[in-house]
Design a protein around this motif. Structure first.
Motif, short mmCIF file in Angstrom:
data_model
loop_
_atom_site.label_atom_id
_atom_site.label_comp_id
_atom_site.label_asym_id
_atom_site.label_seq_id
_atom_site.Cartn_x
_atom_site.Cartn_y
_atom_site.Cartn_z
N LEU A 83 81.69 -41.08 -39.01
CA LEU A 83 82.80 -41.96 -38.62
C LEU A 83 83.26 -41.57 -37.22
O LEU A 83 83.49 -40.37 -36.95
CB LEU A 83 83.95 -41.80 -39.61
N VAL A 84 83.40 -42.55 -36.35
CA VAL A 84 83.82 -42.30 -34.98
C VAL A 84 84.75 -43.42 -34.54
O VAL A 84 84.64 -44.56 -35.02
CB VAL A 84 82.59 -42.19 -34.04
N GLN A 85 85.67 -43.09 -33.65
CA GLN A 85 86.59 -44.11 -33.14
C GLN A 85 85.90 -44.96 -32.09
O GLN A 85 84.95 -44.52 -31.43
CB GLN A 85 87.82 -43.43 -32.53
N PRO A 86 86.39 -46.19 -31.91
CA PRO A 86 85.83 -47.03 -30.82
C PRO A 86 85.89 -46.31 -29.48
O PRO A 86 86.87 -45.64 -29.17
CB PRO A 86 86.75 -48.26 -30.85
N GLY A 87 84.80 -46.43 -28.72
CA GLY A 87 84.69 -45.73 -27.45
C GLY A 87 84.06 -44.36 -27.56
O GLY A 87 83.74 -43.74 -26.53
N GLY A 88 83.88 -43.88 -28.77
CA GLY A 88 83.31 -42.56 -28.99
C GLY A 88 81.79 -42.55 -28.94
O GLY A 88 81.15 -43.57 -28.65
N SER A 89 81.23 -41.37 -29.22
CA SER A 89 79.79 -41.17 -29.15
C SER A 89 79.27 -40.48 -30.41
O SER A 89 80.01 -39.73 -31.07
CB SER A 89 79.44 -40.29 -27.94
N LEU A 90 78.03 -40.75 -30.71
CA LEU A 90 77.30 -40.04 -31.76
C LEU A 90 75.86 -39.89 -31.31
O LEU A 90 75.35 -40.73 -30.54
CB LEU A 90 77.31 -40.82 -33.08
N ASN A 142 58.74 -30.84 -31.16
CA ASN A 142 59.55 -30.67 -32.35
C ASN A 142 59.54 -31.89 -33.27
O ASN A 142 60.26 -31.93 -34.26
CB ASN A 142 60.99 -30.34 -31.97
N LYS A 143 58.70 -32.88 -32.93
CA LYS A 143 58.51 -34.06 -33.78
C LYS A 143 59.86 -34.70 -34.14
O LYS A 143 60.13 -35.00 -35.33
CB LYS A 143 57.73 -33.71 -35.03
N THR A 144 60.68 -34.91 -33.14
CA THR A 144 62.00 -35.47 -33.36
C THR A 144 62.27 -36.60 -32.38
O THR A 144 61.91 -36.51 -31.21
CB THR A 144 63.08 -34.38 -33.22
N VAL A 145 62.89 -37.66 -32.88
CA VAL A 145 63.34 -38.75 -32.02
C VAL A 145 64.86 -38.84 -32.14
O VAL A 145 65.43 -38.59 -33.21
CB VAL A 145 62.66 -40.08 -32.40
N TYR A 146 65.51 -39.17 -31.03
CA TYR A 146 66.97 -39.20 -30.98
C TYR A 146 67.46 -40.58 -30.59
O TYR A 146 66.76 -41.36 -29.93
CB TYR A 146 67.48 -38.20 -29.94
N LEU A 147 68.70 -40.86 -30.96
CA LEU A 147 69.40 -42.03 -30.47
C LEU A 147 70.80 -41.59 -30.07
O LEU A 147 71.64 -41.31 -30.93
CB LEU A 147 69.46 -43.14 -31.52
N GLN A 148 71.02 -41.50 -28.76
CA GLN A 148 72.34 -41.18 -28.23
C GLN A 148 73.13 -42.48 -28.10
O GLN A 148 72.69 -43.40 -27.42
CB GLN A 148 72.23 -40.50 -26.88
N MET A 149 74.26 -42.54 -28.77
CA MET A 149 75.06 -43.76 -28.80
C MET A 149 76.41 -43.47 -28.15
O MET A 149 77.19 -42.65 -28.66
CB MET A 149 75.24 -44.23 -30.24
N ASN A 150 76.68 -44.14 -27.05
CA ASN A 150 77.94 -43.97 -26.32
C ASN A 150 78.73 -45.27 -26.32
O ASN A 150 78.18 -46.35 -26.60
CB ASN A 150 77.66 -43.54 -24.88
N THR A 151 79.99 -45.17 -26.00
CA THR A 151 80.88 -46.33 -25.93
C THR A 151 80.71 -47.20 -27.19
O THR A 151 80.49 -48.41 -27.12
CB THR A 151 80.60 -47.17 -24.66
N LEU A 152 80.80 -46.57 -28.32
CA LEU A 152 80.58 -47.26 -29.58
C LEU A 152 81.65 -48.30 -29.85
O LEU A 152 82.83 -48.12 -29.50
CB LEU A 152 80.50 -46.26 -30.73
N LYS A 153 81.23 -49.39 -30.48
CA LYS A 153 82.10 -50.51 -30.80
C LYS A 153 82.11 -50.71 -32.32
O LYS A 153 81.14 -50.35 -32.99
CB LYS A 153 81.59 -51.79 -30.13
N PRO A 154 83.15 -51.34 -32.85
CA PRO A 154 83.16 -51.61 -34.29
C PRO A 154 81.92 -52.39 -34.76
O PRO A 154 81.44 -52.16 -35.88
CB PRO A 154 84.44 -52.43 -34.48
N GLU A 155 81.40 -53.25 -33.91
CA GLU A 155 80.22 -54.02 -34.30
C GLU A 155 78.94 -53.20 -34.33
O GLU A 155 77.88 -53.70 -34.74
CB GLU A 155 80.03 -55.24 -33.37
#
Length: 112
Positions: A11-18, A75-88
């Motif tokens: 759970l993250v607030q709008p504008g946050g990152s994961l 390391n056989k890993t893929v990432y997804l950096q998500m910034n400026t998150l929106k409710p949608e």
């Protein structure tokens, strides 16, 4: 057998990152294209981003400029950096080896 295990949702607030991570096993990772999909309640599954084994990247228009896909082949890993998150952006996010396997999904909720 192929296994894709996602982590990093929450759970993250709008504008946050994961940052989502996906650990792969059972495939020749360095040669495999990888992708992130998402599915929101009541909506169709959507392709978010893809990255080929050689690093060619594509994004959905809805996430361009906000999300970044990357991979760590040793390391056989893929990432997804998500910034400026929106409710949608709220959805279950799936790591995918196209044509091979899907992960179990990780929930991302963007809400105040």
């Amino acid at each position: 057998q192929v296994q894709l295990v996602e982590s990093g949702g929450g759970l993250v607030q709008p504008g946050g990152s994961l940052r989502l991570s996906c650990a792969a096993s059972g495939i020749i990772f360095s040669m495999s294209a990888m992708a992130w999909y998402r599915q929101a309640p009541g909506k169709e599954r959507e392709l978010v981003a893809t990255i080929t084994g050689s690093g060619v990247i594509k994004y959905a228009d809805s996430v361009k400029g906000r999300f970044t896909i990357s991979r760590d082949n040793p390391n056989k890993t893929v990432y997804l950096q998500m910034n400026t998150l929106k409710p949608e952006d709220t959805a279950i996010y799936y790591c995918v080896a196209p044509g091979v396997s899907w992960g179990q999904g990780t929930q991302v909720t963007v809400s105040s």
